[in-house]
Design a protein around this motif. Structure first.
Motif, short mmCIF file in Angstrom:
data_model
loop_
_atom_site.label_atom_id
_atom_site.label_comp_id
_atom_site.label_asym_id
_atom_site.label_seq_id
_atom_site.Cartn_x
_atom_site.Cartn_y
_atom_site.Cartn_z
N VAL A 65 17.72 19.37 20.28
CA VAL A 65 17.66 20.72 19.74
C VAL A 65 16.27 21.26 20.05
CG1 VAL A 65 19.39 20.42 17.94
CG2 VAL A 65 17.01 19.84 17.45
N ALA A 111 20.65 23.80 16.62
CA ALA A 111 21.26 22.78 15.75
C ALA A 111 22.40 22.13 16.49
CB ALA A 111 21.75 23.40 14.44
N VAL A 121 18.50 19.37 13.40
CA VAL A 121 17.87 20.67 13.55
C VAL A 121 16.37 20.43 13.42
CG1 VAL A 121 18.18 21.11 11.05
CG2 VAL A 121 17.78 23.05 12.62
N LEU A 125 17.61 22.56 7.15
CA LEU A 125 18.79 23.35 6.78
C LEU A 125 18.40 24.34 5.69
CD1 LEU A 125 21.90 23.91 6.84
CD2 LEU A 125 22.10 22.11 5.09
N LEU A 134 25.12 26.83 9.68
CA LEU A 134 23.98 26.51 10.54
C LEU A 134 24.40 26.43 12.00
CD1 LEU A 134 21.07 25.36 11.11
CD2 LEU A 134 22.03 23.10 10.61
N SER A 138 23.30 28.92 14.99
CA SER A 138 22.68 28.34 16.18
C SER A 138 23.39 28.81 17.44
CB SER A 138 22.72 26.81 16.09
OG SER A 138 22.38 26.20 17.32
N CYS A 182 15.23 27.58 11.54
CA CYS A 182 15.59 26.36 12.27
C CYS A 182 14.40 25.64 12.89
CB CYS A 182 16.60 26.68 13.37
SG CYS A 182 18.25 27.10 12.77
N VAL A 226 21.23 15.62 7.15
CA VAL A 226 20.46 16.51 8.02
C VAL A 226 19.27 15.73 8.59
CG1 VAL A 226 19.16 18.67 8.15
CG2 VAL A 226 21.12 18.49 6.59
N PHE A 228 15.92 15.85 10.85
CA PHE A 228 14.98 16.90 11.25
C PHE A 228 13.63 16.31 11.62
CE2 PHE A 228 14.11 16.11 6.84
CZ PHE A 228 12.78 16.42 6.63
#
Length: 271
Positions: A65, A111, A121, A125, A134, A138, A182, A226, A228
């Motif tokens: 991403v 994402a 992502v 989130l 999301l 995206s 994001c 999630v 990240f």
């Protein structure tokens, strides 16, 4: 296509040596394993060009991403912004195949759903969004980024407003909020507006600010996790196993971390 192990790596930021060391440590098999990255592939590290070449060489075994530094690189290549000395991207910007690199980066979304339980992502989130929301937002940005009007969108993405989400947002304000949430989000105000000033750890930040992952999200399902990056000051610690932080600050002299999806184990190498 035979699938072996699945790994998700935190912010690489042009640290080619660290990435190679991490791939060696996990015995990454280019024929069967898959590698995902949470964004910020480039900038600040010693060799963004070698990093990109390595990742491009993995073909469809690699997916990412986009992070804020990746979008900034695209903007720099189009003359929208000037490169900073701290970006350390001269070799990348002077590469003969820069147009191919730009096209490669433009294909990545903000994402991505890795499997039924994991979405990745760069920043996180936003608490008013479900995972399907999301992914849908995206897609909105990706369609433009892959299209003819992508430079206009990059030109319009800089700025901190609007700071609160409304479904009625349109045009450049809508795209800017989606991109900011994001790729730049860390803290929120009590009214769920984005704060862009605080960048440290939650313990060292103003008491009225709330880390995004501590804000109630009634739309997140119990099985959804999630994954990240972006927030090195967390060192991967969220105290909630639904939110998996993988930026452990390699470019700042700490570690680079990969998550082995099948086992949930984290593997790191030190800078």
């Amino acid at each position: 296509m035979t699938t072996g192990n699945t790994y998700i790596v935190g912010d690489i930021q042009g640290c080619a040596d660290g990435l190679n060391a991490l791939l060696d440590k996990i015995n990454f098999d280019r024929a069967t394993d898959r590698l995902f990255a949470v964004g910020d592939l480039v900038a600040r590290g010693e060799d963004s060009l070698a990093t990109v070449k390595l990742l491009m060489g993995l073909g469809d075994r690699f997916h990412a991403v986009l992070g804020n530094h990746d979008l900034h690189l695209l903007a720099v290549t189009q003359g929208i912004r000037k490169v900073k000395k701290s970006d350390r991207m001269d070799n990348l910007l002077n590469a003969s195949d820069l147009p191919d690199i730009i096209e490669w980066l433009r294909q990545f979304p903000l994402a991505y759903q890795i499997d039924e339980n994991h979405v990745m992502v760069h920043a996180g989130l936003y608490p008013l969004w479900s995972v399907p929301t999301l992914l849908s937002l995206s897609d909105e940005v990706s369609q433009v980024l892959k299209g003819d009007d992508w430079v206009t969108m990059l030109n319009n993405m800089y700025g901190n407003s609007p700071t609160r989400w409304k479904k009625s947002l349109k045009g450049k304000d809508r795209a800017r909020f989606i991109i900011n949430a994001c790729t730049r989000m860390r803290f929120l105000m009590p009214d769920q507006s984005l704060d862009f000033d605080a960048k440290g750890s939650p313990m060292d930040s103003p008491s009225n600010l709330i880390p995004w992952y501590q804000c109630p999200n009634n739309q997140l399902q119990r099985n959804e996790k999630v994954v990240f990056g972006h927030w090195a000051a967390l060192n991967g610690k969220t105290r909630n196993d639904q939110f998996i932080g993988l930026d452990t600050g390699y470019v700042w002299g700490q570690t680079m971390t990969a998550l082995h999806l099948e086992s949930g184990k984290r593997i790191s190498v030190s800078a």
